[in-house]
Write an enzyme that holds these catalytic residues in place. Structure first.
Site, PDB file in Angstrom:
ATOM      1  N   SER A  87      34.149  98.328  29.751  1.00 32.30           N
ATOM      2  CA  SER A  87      33.565  99.636  29.527  1.00 32.30           C
ATOM      3  C   SER A  87      32.217  99.820  30.212  1.00 32.30           C
ATOM      4  O   SER A  87      31.683 100.912  30.262  1.00 32.30           O
ATOM      5  CB  SER A  87      33.394  99.857  28.021  1.00 32.30           C
ATOM      6  OG  SER A  87      32.489  98.900  27.477  1.00 32.30           O
ATOM      7  N   SER A  92      33.978  93.510  28.679  1.00 29.03           N
ATOM      8  CA  SER A  92      33.411  94.737  29.249  1.00 29.03           C
ATOM      9  C   SER A  92      32.198  94.539  30.142  1.00 29.03           C
ATOM     10  O   SER A  92      31.715  95.501  30.734  1.00 29.03           O
ATOM     11  CB  SER A  92      33.062  95.723  28.127  1.00 29.03           C
ATOM     12  OG  SER A  92      34.235  96.249  27.565  1.00 29.03           O
ATOM     13  N   LYS A 143      22.969 100.346  29.859  1.00 29.68           N
ATOM     14  CA  LYS A 143      24.205 100.957  29.359  1.00 29.68           C
ATOM     15  C   LYS A 143      23.879 101.918  28.218  1.00 29.68           C
ATOM     16  O   LYS A 143      22.992 101.650  27.403  1.00 29.68           O
ATOM     17  CB  LYS A 143      25.166  99.858  28.883  1.00 29.68           C
ATOM     18  CG  LYS A 143      26.570 100.362  28.519  1.00 29.68           C
ATOM     19  CD  LYS A 143      27.490  99.199  28.189  1.00 29.68           C
ATOM     20  CE  LYS A 143      28.886  99.671  27.805  1.00 29.68           C
ATOM     21  NZ  LYS A 143      29.795  98.556  27.496  1.00 29.68           N
TER      22      LYS A 143
END
Length: 486
Positions: free
Chosen positions: A154, A178, A79
Site C-alpha cells: 500500500s 506494503s 506515508k
C-alpha cells in the site's frame, strides 16, 4: 546536480563544504515533484511553504553550527497514515478528508530531531489496504519505470517518490508486505523492521499486531541511516520493545564470507514467474561468489500464510476502523438517527476494499465462527513463527523473491481481490512471525523490463545481519544505480 546522483553521506559532505545549501536541496525536490507529479502521482499533499521555511531555518544552523543530525537537510516524504501535526493525514480516504492531526507520530518527532525536511504526504491504498495503490480515495500513483504499471502497495506513493527522485527517503508502513512489495516493484530498498523496533504511536492502525513503520531509500546505507533515526523504545506504544538499537552502518563492510543463507524451496517454486526466478537464482550465485554458504530449506507452513493473514488482518481492521463512525473523526453524513448516520457515513466514506475487509473481519470474529476462523488462523501464525525460529537456529538469513511477479498493469487485478491478495504471498510470513525483512533490487525481468526485488529476512531484532547481507550484495552489483526514465 540531481538527487539521484548522491547518497545522504555525499550530500552531507557537500553541505559541510558549503557547496550546496539545504534550500538548494529542497528546491530541487519541490521542482522534481512538480515536474513528474502528473506522470507519477506520488504526493497527496505537497508542503512547499513549510519545506522552504524549514530549509531556511536549517541553512541558518548550517552557517553557524554546521550539520546537526543524521538526516540534516535531507528531503523526505511521509506515508499519509502517519500523523503529522499541521499537515493533513487522510489515509487516502474520503472519510478523513482534510483531517489535521493535533500531534505528531513518534517517528515524526524523531525525524524532526534529526532535522530532515518534510516535503509532504504520500499516496497509498486507503487505510493501507491493497497491493497496488489503486485503492486510494484520491488519485492513481504510477510506477516510474512504466507509467502503465502499478507501483505496488500500500506504500506505492512512498516507493514511487524515491524511485522517481522526488525525495531521498520516505517512510512507509508494512502490514503484509506494503513496504517491501512496492520497493521491489519500483527498484528501490525497503525495510520492514522487527515488530516492536519502531514505535507505532501515531500510525493509523490497520492491523495492530502486524503493522510496522519502515524506511524506503535508493541505497542500503541510506536505509540504515533512516532506521537508526526512527528506532527505539517508546512508552507511548505498549508494543514497543525496550531493545538496544545498534549502529547499523557499522556492519557495512561488504564482507559476508561464511554467512549461512537459507533458500526456502517454497519461495522459488509454484506461482513465482520465470523472469523473477531467474534473477533470484542469479542473486543466489552472487551470494555464493561472495563467500556465503547457501542451502535449500523448507518453510512448510508458509503455504497457509495468506489465508491466515487475511483472517487476522481483517479481524483487527474490523475493530480498529470502528472508530471512524462520523462522530469523532473525519467526515459525517447526517441521518435521521444515530444508527442511520453511522451507516451513511461509513457507506459513503469507505472504499470497496476497506468495506470488504471490515465485513470479512467482522464475520471471522462473530459468534460461532471465531474458533473456526480467527483462532485457527492464530494457531497457523504460531506454526509459521516456529518455522522461522527453527531455520534461524542454523542460518543467519533467509533469502528469496520479494514478490512472485514484477509490477503488473494498472487495472489488471483491481477487480480480482483474490488475485491481488496472492501478490503478498512471499512477504506475509515475515509479518506473521514479526521478523525483519528487506527488499533490494536484483535486476530487471527479461520479459517486462521491470525491477525484481530480492527479499532478505533475519531473526528478531537482527536487522544488523540483514543490512550486512543486503549491503554486500548491493556493492557487488550495479542494480541500485539503475534509474527509470520518465
Amino acid at each position: 546536480m540531481s538527487l539521484f546522483d548522491h547518497s545522504i553521506d555525499e550530500l552531507h559532505q557537500l553541505l559541510h563544504k558549503k557547496e550546496i545549501s539545504v534550500s538548494d536541496l529542497t528546491e530541487e525536490s519541490i521542482q522534481r515533484v512538480n515536474e513528474v507529479g502528473e506522470k507519477v502521482g506520488s504526493f497527496l499533499h505537497l508542503s512547499e511553504e513549510g519545506a522552504r521555511k524549514k530549509a531556511s531555518e536549517l541553512d541558518e544552523i548550517l552557517s553557524s553550527d554546521g550539520i546537526k543530525g543524521s538526516l540534516f537537510g535531507i528531503p523526505g516524504g511521509i506515508k499519509d497514515n502517519i500523523m503529522t501535526k499541521g499537515m493533513p493525514t487522510t489515509c487516502a480516504s474520503k472519510l478523513l478528508d482534510g483531517h489535521d492531526p493535533v500531534y505528531d507520530a513518534t517517528v515524526m518527532n524523531l525525524l524532526n530531531k534529526e532535522n530532515f525536511v518534510n516535503i509532504g504526504k504520500l499516496n497509498m491504498d486507503e487505510f493501507a489496504m491493497g497491493s497496488s495503490t489503486e485503492n486510494s480515495g484520491y488519485k492513481l500513483t504510477r510506477n516510474p519505470w512504466n507509467t502503465d504499471r502499478v507501483p505496488g502497495g500500500s506504500s506505492g506513493g512512498s516507493a514511487a517518490a524515491v524511485a522517481s527522485g522526488e525525495v531521498l527517503f520516505s517512510l512507509g508502513s508494512d502490514t503484509g508486505g506494503s513496504i517491501r512489495e512496492p520497493a521491489a516493484f519500483c527498484g528501490i530498498v525497503g525495510m520492514k523492521p522487527t515488530y516492536g523496533r519502531v514505535s507505532r504511536y501515531g500510525l493509523v492502525a490497520f492491523a495492530s499486531s502486524l503493522d510496522q513503520i519502515g524506511p524506503m531509500t535508493r541505497t542500503v546505507k541510506d536505509n540504515a541511516l533512516v532506521l537508526n533515526a526512527i528506532s527505539g523504545h517508546d512508552h507511548f506504544d505498549s508494543t514497543s520493545v525496550n531493545e538496544s538499537v545498534p549502529d547499523y552502518s557499522e556492519v557495512m563492510t561488504g564482507d559476508i564470507k561464511g554467512l549461512k543463507v537459507a533458500l526456502p524451496k517454497e519461495y522459488i517454486t509454484g506461482g513465482v514467474h520465470e523472469e523473477v526466478r531467474e534473477q533470484i537464482l542469479k542473486a543466489v550465485k552472487r551470494f555464493e561468489e561472495l563467500g556465503a554458504v547457501v542451502e535449500e530449506v523448507s518453510l512448510p507452513h508458509s503455504q497457509y500464510a495468506t489465508a491466515a493473514y487475511y483472517v487476522i488482518a481483517s479481524s483487527e481492521a474490523s475493530a480498529n476502523l470502528a472508530r471512524f463512525d462520523g462522530v469523532r473523526y473525519g467526515q459525517r453524513v447526517e441521518g435521521e438517527n444515530l444508527i442511520e448516520m453511522y451507516k451513511k457515513t461509513r457507506s459513503e466514506g469507505f472504499g470497496d476494499e476497506v468495506k470488504r475487509r471490515i465485513m470479512l473481519g467482522t464475520f471471522a470474529l462473530s459468534s460461532g465462527f471465531y474458533d473456526e476462523y480467527y483462532k485457527k488462523a492464530q494457531k497457523v501464525r504460531t506454526l509459521i513463527k516456529q518455522d522461522f525460529e527453527e531455520i534461524f537456529l542454523n542460518y543467519d538469513v533467509v533469502i528469496g523473491p520479494t514478490s512472485p511477479t514484477t509490477a503488473f498493469k494498472l487495472g489488471d487485478q483491481v477487480d480480482e481481490p483474490l488475485t491481488m491478495y496472492a501478490n503478498d504471498v512471499l512477504t506475509i510470513p515475515v509479518n506473521l512471525a514479526g521478523v525483519p525483512g528487506i527488499s533490494v533490487p536484483c535486476g530487471l525481468g527479461k520479459d517486462t523490463g521491470m525491477p525484481v526485488g530480492l527479499q532478505i529476512i533475519g531473526n528478531h531484532f537482527d536487522e544488523k545481519t540483514v543490512y550486512k547481507a543486503a549491503y554486500a550484495f548491493e556493492q557487488a552489483t550495479e542494480f541500485n544505480k539503475l534509474k527509470p526514465e520518465l
